[in-house]
Scaffold this motif. Structure first.
Motif, PDB file in Angstrom:
ATOM      1  N   LEU A 217     -15.147  12.180  37.571  1.00 30.12           N
ATOM      2  CA  LEU A 217     -15.759  13.137  36.632  1.00 30.12           C
ATOM      3  C   LEU A 217     -17.073  13.700  37.171  1.00 30.12           C
ATOM      4  O   LEU A 217     -17.683  14.551  36.544  1.00 30.12           O
ATOM      5  CB  LEU A 217     -16.036  12.470  35.280  1.00 30.12           C
ATOM      6  CG  LEU A 217     -14.854  11.897  34.506  1.00 30.12           C
ATOM      7  CD1 LEU A 217     -15.334  11.272  33.203  1.00 30.12           C
ATOM      8  CD2 LEU A 217     -13.842  12.976  34.205  1.00 30.12           C
ATOM      9  N   LYS A 220     -23.065  12.728  37.356  1.00 32.19           N
ATOM     10  CA  LYS A 220     -23.815  12.739  36.092  1.00 32.19           C
ATOM     11  C   LYS A 220     -22.987  12.161  34.947  1.00 32.19           C
ATOM     12  O   LYS A 220     -23.474  11.344  34.164  1.00 32.19           O
ATOM     13  CB  LYS A 220     -24.237  14.168  35.750  1.00 32.19           C
ATOM     14  CG  LYS A 220     -25.368  14.683  36.606  1.00 32.19           C
ATOM     15  CD  LYS A 220     -26.620  14.806  35.789  1.00 32.19           C
ATOM     16  CE  LYS A 220     -27.829  15.071  36.665  1.00 32.19           C
ATOM     17  NZ  LYS A 220     -29.068  14.897  35.941  1.00 32.19           N
ATOM     18  N   ASN A 221     -21.723  12.611  34.854  1.00 31.09           N
ATOM     19  CA  ASN A 221     -20.875  12.101  33.777  1.00 31.09           C
ATOM     20  C   ASN A 221     -20.591  10.616  33.956  1.00 31.09           C
ATOM     21  O   ASN A 221     -20.569   9.860  32.981  1.00 31.09           O
ATOM     22  CB  ASN A 221     -19.544  12.868  33.745  1.00 31.09           C
ATOM     23  CG  ASN A 221     -19.669  14.154  32.967  1.00 31.09           C
ATOM     24  OD1 ASN A 221     -20.142  14.153  31.839  1.00 31.09           O
ATOM     25  ND2 ASN A 221     -19.298  15.252  33.579  1.00 31.09           N
ATOM     26  N   LEU A 223     -22.459   8.390  35.430  1.00 33.59           N
ATOM     27  CA  LEU A 223     -23.664   7.627  35.055  1.00 33.59           C
ATOM     28  C   LEU A 223     -23.811   7.567  33.541  1.00 33.59           C
ATOM     29  O   LEU A 223     -24.131   6.522  32.972  1.00 33.59           O
ATOM     30  CB  LEU A 223     -24.911   8.276  35.663  1.00 33.59           C
ATOM     31  CG  LEU A 223     -25.173   8.034  37.145  1.00 33.59           C
ATOM     32  CD1 LEU A 223     -26.262   8.971  37.647  1.00 33.59           C
ATOM     33  CD2 LEU A 223     -25.575   6.588  37.403  1.00 33.59           C
ATOM     34  N   SER A 224     -23.546   8.698  32.882  1.00 37.91           N
ATOM     35  CA  SER A 224     -23.679   8.750  31.428  1.00 37.91           C
ATOM     36  C   SER A 224     -22.683   7.813  30.746  1.00 37.91           C
ATOM     37  O   SER A 224     -22.938   7.314  29.653  1.00 37.91           O
ATOM     38  CB  SER A 224     -23.466  10.187  30.950  1.00 37.91           C
ATOM     39  OG  SER A 224     -23.398  10.223  29.560  1.00 37.91           O
ATOM     40  N   LEU A 225     -21.543   7.569  31.417  1.00 37.19           N
ATOM     41  CA  LEU A 225     -20.544   6.665  30.831  1.00 37.19           C
ATOM     42  C   LEU A 225     -20.792   5.207  31.238  1.00 37.19           C
ATOM     43  O   LEU A 225     -19.969   4.334  30.973  1.00 37.19           O
ATOM     44  CB  LEU A 225     -19.140   7.108  31.237  1.00 37.19           C
ATOM     45  CG  LEU A 225     -18.678   8.429  30.592  1.00 37.19           C
ATOM     46  CD1 LEU A 225     -17.421   8.943  31.252  1.00 37.19           C
ATOM     47  CD2 LEU A 225     -18.451   8.250  29.092  1.00 37.19           C
ATOM     48  N   GLY A 226     -21.902   4.970  31.922  1.00 39.55           N
ATOM     49  CA  GLY A 226     -22.305   3.595  32.205  1.00 39.55           C
ATOM     50  C   GLY A 226     -21.790   3.037  33.515  1.00 39.55           C
ATOM     51  O   GLY A 226     -21.867   1.828  33.751  1.00 39.55           O
ATOM     52  N   LEU A 227     -21.268   3.894  34.388  1.00 44.21           N
ATOM     53  CA  LEU A 227     -20.747   3.386  35.667  1.00 44.21           C
ATOM     54  C   LEU A 227     -21.879   3.270  36.677  1.00 44.21           C
ATOM     55  O   LEU A 227     -22.714   4.171  36.785  1.00 44.21           O
ATOM     56  CB  LEU A 227     -19.671   4.351  36.202  1.00 44.21           C
ATOM     57  CG  LEU A 227     -18.870   3.825  37.385  1.00 44.21           C
ATOM     58  CD1 LEU A 227     -17.832   2.819  36.915  1.00 44.21           C
ATOM     59  CD2 LEU A 227     -18.172   4.951  38.124  1.00 44.21           C
TER      60      LEU A 227
END
Lengths: 332, 250
Positions: A217, A220-221, A223-227
């Motif tokens: 994804l 940024k996405n 990281l935002s999802l916690g990966l």
């Protein structure tokens, strides 16, 4: 029909294709055999000539095609996802050449240590991945930079391989086969560790396929999802290096599979999850290399053509057909 | 709630965010406005732990962000980034990824997760396209799919970096309605906006930034009185008789 079931049916179709190509690879060659002869050859207590051909000549080669095809294909999936770059592959970003240089080094200086070859191939592949990614990162990390860095590093590594060949002429004949890529002369001795490396690598990737999906994804996405993006990027690149290194250590520089098979599978399984993409790539890569190798050893028998040439002859027209089919579909 | 204290962020030697202190409250929509390159995206990225600040503190629901794991941050703050890839996946798969911070190994989504994703798709009006590939959608539909993923993440704090990009007027209004509903549910919403008129009309608070600094943070009326918009954009604000607010460039 729901997309999920369509994908499942297609995976079953790929599995069937792999089984058919395995049977085909066992049955054709200088000695042709039907299915009952193949079964007898493997099961009879007193090993017949057919049995020995099957066990010592065809089985290792078939296993080698399956292992190398699967390893290179999954390595391609990983590299394309991690770098968010559909043009990246183990061959293009220099991973194969890195493994190749390390293998050449081993062939020249430690010819007696066969088992050191896969380890050296992994180290070579891994150092190359890290080098290319570091150059690309410091130079801006665009998709083009990674490809250009890979091509530049590949050229350097290929020059290193040629240098070894100049100073150690005794490896020249083996080196030519290695550079063309081929599966003749593969033994169980080298297949055991490399097969294990590829098997474990693919299992880990299948287990972490959701993380790979999230990585797809974008940073940024993800990281935002916690990966933990840096950790998983690094981990997947290590696994890609292990898979490509293991394949290159006995199959030579077969570069095209890592680029083309992930795309072939993606075209055929539009919108599938990474888990299905990886699983299908394993089967497509294995089947594709197995068919190419069978053609390579039987089409002009008793002469054998390097498998890399057959891959180009079969793979490129098929890939172009897929690209045009995809374009037609979009226009419809 | 997101609380920022004396926050500074650098890109190499470039000082992108300079000593900013602000509080974004629950049950409020805060619009962050400012000229291009003034540090809005950097500030928002720092608020969800994507950029490590060089000094200062960020508290998410009264917990220091540096003491939270990446998963804990993702369970508390969701970010819709400004630039998004178009991966080769279906709308449903994308939206379902919003549940990722909430699932453990072996990373299998439950029926409840699927139901949450379905409701989010319905809310954004894209459930009929759930089986389509993202690449086959229009820019606006894709944007709505990403916003549905954000809703599926179900966090107390929601950060949106230019969410109205690609959306037509109907869907912009629809998005505003959804954000107001989320605000009423008590969520803390921080969004970058370029339409200042809209921001004044729609947001509870406005944060005006320029050159990495926070010029002002307050209600729209306080911001209008403070002349911060004029300073940041070099424009004047006048109220129309019949309509809302509009801008006059000098």
């Amino acid at each position: 029909m729901k997309t999920k079931y369509k994908h499942l049916l297609f995976v079953l179709f790929l599995l069937l294709m792999l089984i058919i190509s395995i049977i085909l690879a066992f049955s054709v060659g200088s000695v042709k055999m039907n299915i009952s002869e193949i079964i007898n050859g493997f099961t009879s207590k007193n090993q017949s000539v057919e049995g020995r051909i099957l066990y010592y000549a065809r089985l290792p080669r078939i296993l080698a095609a399956i292992i190398a095809g699967a390893g290179l294909a999954v390595s391609g999936v990983l590299i394309q996802t991690v770098l968010s770059n559909p043009l990246a592959s183990p061959g293009i970003i220099g991973v194969n050449s890195g493994a190749g240089l390390a293998v050449t080094f081993c062939m020249a200086l430690f010819p007696e240590y066969v088992l050191a070859i896969p380890v050296a191939a992994f180290i070579g592949a891994f150092i190359t991945v890290i080098t290319v990614c570091s150059i690309a990162k410091n130079a801006g990390a665009s998709k083009l930079t990674i490809i250009l860095s890979g091509i530049a590093v590949s050229s350097l590594l290929n020059a290193g391989i040629s240098t070894f060949a100049t100073f150690y002429p005794e490896i020249m004949s083996g080196l030519r086969d290695f550079q063309n890529g081929g599966l003749s002369g593969v033994t169980f001795e080298i297949l055991k560790p490399t097969g294990l490396m590829v098997f474990v690598g693919i299992i880990i990737v299948l287990f972490l396929s959701e993380e790979l999906d999230i990585l797809g994804l974008g940073e940024k996405n993800a990281l935002s999802l916690g990966l933990n993006v840096s950790f998983y990027r690094f981990l997947f690149l290590i696994i890609a290096a292990v898979l490509a290194g293991a394949a290159v250590s006995f199959a030579g520089l077969i570069g095209f599979i890592g680029l083309i098979v992930p795309h072939m599978t993606k075209f055929l399984l539009k919108g599938c999850s990474k888990r299905i993409w990886i699983f299908s790539s394993v089967m497509t890569g294995s089947t594709f290399l197995l068919i190419c190798d069978t053609v390579a050893r039987t089409a002009f028998s008793p002469y054998e053509i390097p498998v890399g040439i057959i891959i180009a002859y079969i793979g490129v027209p098929f890939f172009i057909w897929l690209v045009f089919r995809e374009r037609r579909r979009r226009h419809d | 709630m997101i609380k920022i204290e004396c926050l500074s962020c650098f890109y190499g030697r470039y000082h992108a965010v300079k000593n900013i202190s602000a509080t974004f409250n629950d049950g409020e929509i805060t619009a962050v406005i400012g000229p291009n390159g003034c540090g809005k995206s950097t500030l928002l990225s720092a608020c969800c732990g994507q950029i490590v600040s060089t000094s200062g503190e960020i508290l998410i629901n009264n917990t220091l962000i540096t003491e939270m794991s990446r998963t804990e941050i993702a369970q508390n703050v969701a970010l819709l980034p400004q630039f998004r890839l178009v991966p080769d996946i279906t709308v449903e798969t994308l939206v379902l990824h919003g549940r990722f911070p909430w699932i453990g190994y072996p990373r299998i989504y439950s029926n409840e997760d699927r139901e949450i994703a379905k409701q989010a798709m319905k809310r954004l009006g894209i459930h009929e396209k759930s089986n389509l590939l993202l690449s086959l959608l229009s820019g606006g539909e894709r944007q709505r799919a990403y916003i549905a993923m954000l809703l599926t993440q179900n966090t107390q704090n929601i950060i949106l970096d230019e969410p109205a990009t690609y959306l037509d007027i109907v869907h912009q209004l629809e998005l505003e309605k959804i954000l107001v509903e989320l605000k009423k549910e008590g969520k803390c919403i921080v969004t970058v906006m370029h339409n200042i008129g809209n921001a004044i009309e729609f947001a509870d608070k406005i944060a005006v930034m320029t050159n990495g600094r926070l010029l002002a943070l307050g209600t729209p009326q306080e911001i209008i009185k403070s002349n911060a918009i004029e300073q940041a954009f070099n424009v004047s604000i006048k109220k129309r008789e019949q309509y809302d607010f509009f801008l006059n460039t000098y």
